[in-house]
Design an enzyme around this catalytic site. Structure first.
Site, short mmCIF file in Angstrom:
data_model
loop_
_atom_site.label_atom_id
_atom_site.label_comp_id
_atom_site.label_asym_id
_atom_site.label_seq_id
_atom_site.Cartn_x
_atom_site.Cartn_y
_atom_site.Cartn_z
N CYS A 75 0.88 -1.17 0.00
CA CYS A 75 0.00 0.00 0.00
C CYS A 75 0.91 1.21 0.00
CB CYS A 75 -0.93 0.01 1.22
SG CYS A 75 -2.01 1.47 1.25
N HIS A 162 -2.21 -6.22 -10.14
CA HIS A 162 -3.02 -5.13 -10.70
C HIS A 162 -3.41 -5.45 -12.14
CE1 HIS A 162 -2.53 -1.93 -7.63
NE2 HIS A 162 -1.44 -2.61 -7.35
N GLU A 211 -10.01 -1.45 -5.35
CA GLU A 211 -8.97 -2.18 -4.64
C GLU A 211 -9.44 -3.55 -4.15
OE1 GLU A 211 -6.09 -0.47 -2.07
OE2 GLU A 211 -6.80 1.57 -2.49
N CYS A 220 -4.97 5.23 -4.88
CA CYS A 220 -4.27 3.95 -4.70
C CYS A 220 -2.87 4.11 -5.26
CB CYS A 220 -5.02 2.82 -5.41
SG CYS A 220 -4.17 1.22 -5.33
N GLY A 223 -1.69 1.21 -7.38
CA GLY A 223 -2.47 1.27 -8.62
C GLY A 223 -1.94 2.33 -9.56
#
Length: 279
Positions: A75, A162, A211, A220, A223
């Site tokens: 994260c 992802h 997410e 994100c 991301g």
């Protein structure tokens, strides 16, 4: 017993941060549900835990828990909050920290303007490393059948899996429907974060992310890194890109294959509190 916490956010991606450097913290799914609940609890996208280092090559351990009780390996918005938390609470005064997540080691650097720059590491692009079972050979885009349609997407691992879809208008993108369908698609055995990327120019893009284990968030970081990598490999983004998300603006840098991705953005402490805890 009472559990002390700090509420923080990075570009609107919000967190409950807990110091476990002195007392171990192993949250139950019920406690995580209470902490993340925006109506009956504190409210956040993820719970972040600061732990003592397990090995001598890092300064801290960094755990990331989703609202559904699962644990994430990455994260990046949270890592900026982590760095600010550590400094504000006197746990370390170093300008650069090395922290270990469930999947990787990260470097977090405080900048003079108060922002934090994160070395997010090398993107992993082969299907086996993502993991992505929809193909055996690496490609710029993969075809996936979902919800009665054929979707073209990039697949990237930035510490977690992802998928990145290019869209003409990010505000009109079917995030609420296609996001959860792709998150749990059979081609992603560990599930995936789903990014909807609108390329504005070579140096600017807009992004929304659904997410894994959380749903859509205002920002994100991993991301944004995955979107930067996908757009660059498509030849549509440069090596330095500003990405606009609903919660704020992130700066992404990537020199190309074999090089790490860097992400720079804000981290803000909102308030401190305590909650009754019966784990």
């Amino acid at each position: 017993m009472k559990l002390r916490f700090t509420k923080m956010h990075g570009a609107g991606n919000d967190f409950v941060v807990i110091d476990a450097t002195r007392t171990p913290f192993a949250p139950s799914p019920a406690l995580l549900a209470r902490l993340t609940d925006r109506h009956f609890g504190v409210g956040c996208d993820q719970v972040l835990v600061v732990e003592p280092p397990a090995t001598a090559d890092v300064d801290f351990g960094y755990r990331i828990y989703n609202s559904d009780g699962s644990e994430s390996g990455q994260c990046l918005n949270g890592s900026r909050a982590f760095a600010r938390y550590v400094r504000e609470n006197g746990l370390s005064s170093r300008n650069t920290l090395r922290v270990r997540t469930m999947t990787s080691v990260m470097e977090l650097s405080h900048l003079p303007d108060g922002q934090v720059r994160v070395n997010a590491g090398l993107p992993r692009l082969t299907p086996l490393d993502i993991p992505f079972t929809g193909a055996t050979q690496r490609a710029l885009r993969y075809g996936v059948d979902v919800a009665g349609q054929r979707i073209e997407l990039a697949a990237v691992n930035m510490g977690n899996p992802h998928a990145v879809l290019e869209v003409a208008d990010v505000e009109a993108a079917p995030v609420e429907t296609l996001g959860p369908a792709l998150e749990k698609h059979a081609s992603f055995p560990q599930r995936a974060n789903i990014g909807f990327l609108q390329i504005v120019s070579k140096d600017e893009a807009r992004l929304r992310v659904y997410e894994r284990g959380t749903g859509e968030t205002l920002a994100c970081g991993s991301g944004a890194c995955a979107a930067m990598v996908a757009g660059s490999l498509w030849g549509k983004l440069s090596q330095r890109v500003t990405i606009h998300m609903r919660g704020g603006i992130l700066l992404l840098e990537w020199q190309g294959e074999g090089q790490p991705v860097f992400i720079t953005g804000p981290a803000v402490s909102v308030f401190k509190g305590e909650i009754e805890w019966q784990n």
